[in-house]
Write an enzyme that holds these catalytic residues in place. Structure first.
Site, mmCIF file in Angstrom:
data_model
loop_
_atom_site.group_PDB
_atom_site.id
_atom_site.type_symbol
_atom_site.label_atom_id
_atom_site.label_comp_id
_atom_site.label_asym_id
_atom_site.label_seq_id
_atom_site.Cartn_x
_atom_site.Cartn_y
_atom_site.Cartn_z
ATOM 1 C CG ASP A 1 14.423 7.770 -3.625
ATOM 2 O OD1 ASP A 1 13.370 7.890 -4.272
ATOM 3 O OD2 ASP A 1 14.510 7.101 -2.580
ATOM 4 C CG ASP A 2 11.169 10.701 -3.920
ATOM 5 O OD1 ASP A 2 11.070 9.648 -4.570
ATOM 6 O OD2 ASP A 2 10.593 10.871 -2.830
ATOM 7 C CB CYS B 1 10.565 3.876 -4.173
ATOM 8 S SG CYS B 1 10.811 5.550 -3.583
ATOM 9 N NE ARG C 1 13.900 3.034 -5.859
ATOM 10 C CZ ARG C 1 14.978 3.801 -5.689
ATOM 11 N NH1 ARG C 1 16.171 3.261 -5.630
ATOM 12 N NH2 ARG C 1 14.853 5.097 -5.539
ATOM 13 C CE LYS D 1 14.137 3.879 -2.007
ATOM 14 N NZ LYS D 1 13.328 5.080 -1.825
ATOM 15 C CG HIS E 1 12.214 0.510 -1.717
ATOM 16 N ND1 HIS E 1 11.652 1.756 -1.718
ATOM 17 C CD2 HIS E 1 11.508 -0.213 -0.797
ATOM 18 C CE1 HIS E 1 10.660 1.803 -0.860
ATOM 19 N NE2 HIS E 1 10.558 0.619 -0.282
ATOM 20 C CB SER F 1 12.358 4.963 1.684
ATOM 21 O OG SER F 1 11.825 4.569 0.458
ATOM 22 C CG HIS G 1 12.901 9.450 -0.376
ATOM 23 N ND1 HIS G 1 12.487 9.582 0.932
ATOM 24 C CD2 HIS G 1 11.997 8.655 -0.983
ATOM 25 C CE1 HIS G 1 11.363 8.889 1.095
ATOM 26 N NE2 HIS G 1 11.041 8.314 -0.049
ATOM 27 C CG ASP H 1 12.750 6.789 -7.326
ATOM 28 O OD1 ASP H 1 12.870 8.031 -7.344
ATOM 29 O OD2 ASP H 1 12.292 6.173 -6.348
ATOM 30 C CG ASN H 2 9.476 8.477 -7.410
ATOM 31 O OD1 ASN H 2 9.774 7.428 -6.840
ATOM 32 N ND2 ASN H 2 9.538 9.643 -6.797
ATOM 33 C CE LYS I 1 7.391 9.014 -3.471
ATOM 34 N NZ LYS I 1 8.458 8.945 -2.469
HETATM 35 MG MG MG Z 1 11.421 7.594 -5.086
#
Ligand code: MG
Length: 448
Positions: free
Chosen positions: A9-10, A49, A53, A106, A108, A131, A212, A264-265, A285
């Site tokens: 994540d991130d 996010c 996803r 996660k 989301h 998150s 994240h 994811d980003n 992001k």
């Molecule tokens: Mg993310």
């Protein structure tokens, strides 16, 4: 063949040693990249996010399934909806092919019961449903607001400041979730799932909550990295990935399991030292610059995948199509999919069938990549007070020669702009956007 997706994540494009980070050490992921394929032009479906996803799970641009919105760019703990039931998830698709399906981490895509993983094709679920920075209990004041948590107060935060739930199936089993041990416990759960299903084809989707913000790590990793707390967290994730690969070897599953690692980003740049880096890619992001949507991606299946560095294009939406093809499951015919079958690249190092990438943000198409060229029709910064600019003549970059998007070559190449405009026209003429599923809140407002 079994499938495992490990989703960070991130995590930024430049946050792994094998993708150029000079301080953070990621020996397990680096080995994965050496033994498998390292993809340097691999994209996600959105730069935040929830829509990212949704793209991964459905093989479709999230604008098609209502999971892209403005101003609510993601789902919040007070969101009313989630991924529509009418969508076919990768888990549902592989279940049709006889797979056991497990999700850890996660989600989301909706924390209300009808939208949870176990109602979207997964046999089991264990994880924080959104998150790890949500459900903030700390009082935010001017000067000590949301962004200061990560820039000023980042080493004073405790898990009690984030009252996020941990679920098993649809039940809350811990609140606040102990985020110090969550990466380890996600891995324990994943390994248990692998061992339980070793005699059966399986699909495991492991989505880590980190890196994240807020950043928490197991005591053993605190101070272990030269990259600060962020580096500690990434190094722990790398260690936990190593445990999964080890378990696959122990069970003799490493030869028939395809493991994909990506994020994811891009990095969340306003979190400053609490966030990562996109390396030489521009911005991060929340934006449609390369740093927002191009991710460090590795495919691993020793003996099956032809090792090497792949500079052709791929996206997370291609996994739906590729896994379906490998599993022998026909693709749904009643809807538009946005994926390509990458198996020829993975197994034979053929050139990628994907030649284009659409960069959507909120409800609009901001940019399009065709081959080496990327045209920006709209640009906007990620967070805070940012200007939204419409470009009558799009900005044009050769992102193979100029991955940092520094040199606008629009004037010299009107013919390329015409080609991309024609592609956009065709794309938009067939686009059906589903109503916005993120806009409805049950109460209050959201941060950031
Ligand atoms: Mg993310």
């Amino acid at each position: 063949m079994n499938f495992i997706i490990i989703f960070a994540d991130d995590l930024g494009y430049g946050d792994l040693s094998s993708f150029g980070n000079p301080s953070i050490l990621t020996p397990n992921l680096d080995r994965m990249a050496m033994e498998g394929q390292k993809w340097t032009n691999f994209y996600v479906g959105a730069s935040v996010c929830t829509p990212s996803r949704a793209a991964l799970m459905t093989g479709r641009l999230p604008i098609r399934n209502g999971m892209m919105s403005s101003p609510n760019r993601v789902l919040y703990p007070n969101s009313a909806n989630g991924l529509p039931e009418s969508e076919i998830t990768l888990a549902e698709q592989l279940k049709k092919a006889g797979y056991k399906t497990g999700m850890v981490g996660k989600w989301h895509l909706g924390h209300k019961e009808p939208y949870l993983p176990t109602n979207h094709g997964f046999d089991s679920y264990y994880g924080i449903p959104y998150s790890n920075d949500m459900d903030i209990t700390r009082k935010l004041t001017p000067g000590n607001g949301y962004w200061e948590l990560w820039t000023k107060l980042y080493d004073q935060l405790s898990i009690e400041d984030f009252n996020v739930p941990l679920l098993r199936g649809t039940e809350i089993i811990e609140r606040p979730a102990n985020q110090h041990t969550i990466s380890e416990r996600y891995t324990d759960e994943s390994i248990a799932f692998i061992r339980k299903n070793k005699d059966h084809p399986f699909f495991l989707y492991l989505a880590h909550n980190f890196p994240h913000v807020p950043l928490f790590t197991n005591e053993r990793f605190k101070g272990s990295s030269k990259g600060g707390l962020y580096g500690d967290v990434v190094e722990e994730m790398d260690y936990q990935v190593g445990r999964i690969l080890e378990a696959l070897k122990e069970e003799g599953l490493d030869k028939n399991t395809l493991v994909v690692f990506t994020s994811d980003n891009g990095p969340w740049l306003p979190t400053e030292i609490s966030g990562g880096t996109a390396g030489q890619l521009r911005d991060g992001k929340g934006t449609t610059w390369e740093g927002g949507m191009r991710e460090p991606t590795i495919f691993w299946a020793p003996g099956n995948i032809k090792p090497g560095v792949i500079t052709d294009l791929g996206t997370t939406m291609d996994l739906f199509t590729t896994f379906s093809r490998i599993a022998g499951q026909e693709l749904p015919k009643d809807r538009e999919l946005d994926g390509y079958d990458l198996s020829g690249v993975l197994f034979n190092k053929e050139s990628s069938p994907r030649k284009e990438v659409y960069y959507y943000r909120e409800r609009e198409l901001y940019a399009v990549r065709l081959g080496s060229f990327k045209a920006h029709f709209i640009t906007k910064g990620g967070y805070g007070k940012v200007e939204k600019l419409y470009h009558e003549v799009p900005l044009l970059y050769n992102v193979d020669q100029d991955p940092s998007e520094r040199f606008n070559i629009a004037e010299a190449h009107p013919e390329i702009i015409e080609k991309i405009k024609a592609l956009v026209k065709e794309h938009e003429s067939k686009m059906v956007k589903m109503p916005d599923m993120l806009k409805d809140l049950e109460s209050g407002r959201n941060v950031p």
